[in-house]
Design an enzyme around this catalytic site. Structure first.
Site, PDB file in Angstrom:
ATOM      1  CG  ASP A  71      16.500  -3.777  38.843  1.00 51.27           C
ATOM      2  OD1 ASP A  71      16.712  -4.714  38.303  1.00 51.27           O
ATOM      3  OD2 ASP A  71      16.600  -2.563  38.451  1.00 51.27           O
ATOM      4  CG  HIS A  72      11.799  -4.607  38.419  1.00 56.56           C
ATOM      5  ND1 HIS A  72      12.584  -3.609  39.274  1.00 56.56           N
ATOM      6  CD2 HIS A  72      11.851  -4.321  37.401  1.00 56.56           C
ATOM      7  CE1 HIS A  72      12.417  -2.343  38.293  1.00 56.56           C
ATOM      8  NE2 HIS A  72      11.952  -2.894  37.249  1.00 56.56           N
ATOM      9  CB  THR A  73      15.472  -5.642  34.906  1.00 55.80           C
ATOM     10  OG1 THR A  73      16.626  -5.355  35.920  1.00 55.80           O
ATOM     11  CG2 THR A  73      14.602  -4.161  35.223  1.00 55.80           C
ATOM     12  NE  ARG A  74      20.566  -6.939  34.912  1.00 53.98           N
ATOM     13  CZ  ARG A  74      19.952  -5.899  33.958  1.00 53.98           C
ATOM     14  NH1 ARG A  74      18.742  -5.824  33.988  1.00 53.98           N
ATOM     15  NH2 ARG A  74      20.797  -5.001  33.902  1.00 53.98           N
ATOM     16  CG  HIS A 107      16.980  -0.586  35.777  1.00 56.78           C
ATOM     17  ND1 HIS A 107      17.365  -1.555  36.046  1.00 56.78           N
ATOM     18  CD2 HIS A 107      17.659  -0.164  34.515  1.00 56.78           C
ATOM     19  CE1 HIS A 107      18.200  -2.201  34.847  1.00 56.78           C
ATOM     20  NE2 HIS A 107      18.303  -1.005  34.121  1.00 56.78           N
ATOM     21  CG  HIS A 173      26.454  -6.635  30.570  1.00 61.01           C
ATOM     22  ND1 HIS A 173      27.073  -5.546  29.963  1.00 61.01           N
ATOM     23  CD2 HIS A 173      25.333  -6.420  31.079  1.00 61.01           C
ATOM     24  CE1 HIS A 173      26.108  -4.366  30.131  1.00 61.01           C
ATOM     25  NE2 HIS A 173      25.070  -4.782  30.924  1.00 61.01           N
ATOM     26  CE  LYS A 183      26.278  -4.489  34.121  1.00 58.22           C
ATOM     27  NZ  LYS A 183      24.723  -4.308  34.436  1.00 58.22           N
ATOM     28  CG  HIS A 199      26.693   3.185  30.978  1.00 60.69           C
ATOM     29  ND1 HIS A 199      27.662   2.711  32.057  1.00 60.69           N
ATOM     30  CD2 HIS A 199      25.494   2.503  31.368  1.00 60.69           C
ATOM     31  CE1 HIS A 199      27.155   1.740  32.647  1.00 60.69           C
ATOM     32  NE2 HIS A 199      25.970   1.653  32.303  1.00 60.69           N
ATOM     33  CD  GLN A 294      17.135  -4.337  30.547  1.00 57.57           C
ATOM     34  OE1 GLN A 294      17.894  -4.957  29.883  1.00 57.57           O
ATOM     35  NE2 GLN A 294      17.060  -3.463  31.504  1.00 57.57           N
ATOM     36  CE  LYS A 297      20.952  -5.180  29.118  1.00 59.21           C
ATOM     37  NZ  LYS A 297      20.814  -5.649  30.605  1.00 59.21           N
TER      38      LYS A 297
END
Length: 423
Positions: A71-74, A107, A173, A183, A199, A294, A297
């Site tokens: 998606d847009h976060t990667r 997300h 990660h 993943k 999780h 995020q 991380k």
């Protein structure tokens, strides 16, 4: 010494105070120069699949091809990778119109604008696009019980595919060991219930649930099992540098190819700790520094090189806000991180609430270190209410840190906090 830190789609430059003992922690990848262009690296990988027939052979006569993508976060370079995947499929299946399944995990869905920015019109014209929605139970299929004991439910589009492939990228990660490969299934296209179980707090507190660790990582074990049950048949995964450029690629068998890719990334990102009183980290800029959620991380990398009781300065734009209301309340609603942690550890595996894993890791860091966040002013109150401290600039953050640790405090700067494995 002028230091540049990735921030949003640009960078922040700052000069540490004179007289400071400053070290910059960068991985070997900083100086890695690939032999070929980005496109050629990807073509070489897909033309030489690892432990797998060519993708073109797998795609022959297939009627229902599904390609899982991030998606847009990667920061996956899909404008390079996806045209090559489609080209390979159409060598033997010229009329194929694959479904692009966006692996959102938990997300929000990617917007049309974000999809266009990621893929471009030419690719979008050749595929059907579906955003995975983890709460849409009518579109989930049960595939058995994970090694951990949780139920595996994944998107039925993947289960019904006669060829399931995925693209992704491999980086360290902070609790799955490495991104990429398996993943894409879990958490990528799994149900909310499945992701929450995977999780859980017990797994997150396991010492092997950390960057660079796969073999003994219980979270990874569940993910591999899920990918096998889903019949993930082929992957294309890339490694990227700090400029988000492709420097390596692997393709083929989802497990053998991913393992080789992880070894490459581990060799290229592993570095020795430089213990310090103040540690400055980032999330490598856009798109991973879009929100506070995020930003945890990059904090975990700082945690691995920080002296006991150090101050961590996290530089992350967070222009998209918090990234999770539950994440916020799981810390802000409690008088201290310890009380949050006590609740997390009492929560049964099958009752894990959304975002607890991120909150648990942040609480772990806050129990050992003071955290100062340099971000967009829109998140200032949220940061302060979550037991951290907001600073408008890196200079202001360093001043605050020196008031705690002293003017002679040592400083380690990690320009790309998500691109490093601290040994």
């Amino acid at each position: 010494m002028e230091i540049r830190l990735p921030y949003d789609k640009g960078c922040i430059e700052f000069t540490p105070p004179s007289g400071c003992n400053v070290k910059v922690l960068t991985p070997p990848s900083e100086d890695f120069k690939p032999e070929f262009s980005q496109e050629q690296i990807v073509r070489n990988a897909i033309s030489n699949p690892i432990d797998s027939p060519p993708l073109s052979e797998l795609a022959k006569d297939k009627k229902n091809i599904v390609i899982i993508t991030s998606d847009h976060t990667r920061p996956i370079p899909s404008r390079i990778t996806m045209p090559i995947i489609l080209e390979e499929i159409k060598k033997t299946n010229p009329n194929a119109k694959p479904t692009l399944l966006i692996s959102t995990g938990l997300h929000r869905v990617s917007t049309d604008e974000e999809l266009m920015e990621r893929h471009g019109q030419d690719v979008l014209d050749q595929v059907n696009v579906i955003n995975h929605v983890a709460t849409d139970l009518d579109n989930m299929v049960y595939l058995g019980v994970l090694p951990s004991g949780g139920e595996l439910w994944i998107n039925k589009l993947a289960v019904e595919a006669d060829l399931l492939i995925s693209e992704g990228f491999i980086e360290p990660h902070f609790f799955a060991g490495f991104s990429g490969g398996r993943k894409s299934i879990l958490p990528g296209i799994a149900s909310r219930k499945t992701v929450l179980y995977n999780h859980n707090s017990t797994f997150l507190s396991n010492p092997y649930a950390r960057a660079g660790e796969l073999e003994r990582n219980p979270i990874h074990k569940d993910m591999v099992w899920a990918a096998k049950q889903a019949k993930l048949a082929f992957i294309l995964n890339v490694a990227i540098n700090g400029e988000k450029e492709v420097i390596h690629a692997v393709a083929g068998n989802p497990f053998a190819a991913h393992e080789q890719g992880c070894e490459f990334v581990k060799d290229l990102t592993g570095t020795e700790a430089i213990p310090a009183d103040i540690v400055i980290s980032t999330n490598g800029g856009y798109p991973l520094d879009q929100n506070v959620y995020q930003a945890v991380k990059g904090m975990t990398t700082a945690e691995m090189t920080a002296k006991p009781g150090s101050v961590i300065i996290m530089v992350s734009a967070c222009k998209d806000g918090l990234g999770g209301r539950d994440f916020y309340h799981q810390l802000a609603d409690f008088p201290s991180p310890q009380e949050s942690m006590d609740l997390f550890m009492k929560t049964p595996e099958d009752q894990t609430p959304v975002d607890q894993w991120q909150s648990q890791i942040l609480a772990r860091i806050l129990l050992k270190h003071k955290v100062i966040v340099v971000a967009d002013e829109s998140v200032a109150s949220f940061v302060n209410e979550m037991h951290m401290e907001y600073a408008k600039t890196v200079e202001e953050a360093i001043e605050k840190a020196q008031q705690i640790k002293g003017r002679d405090a040592s400083i380690t700067v990690i320009p790309d906090g998500v691109g490093v494995i601290i040994k």
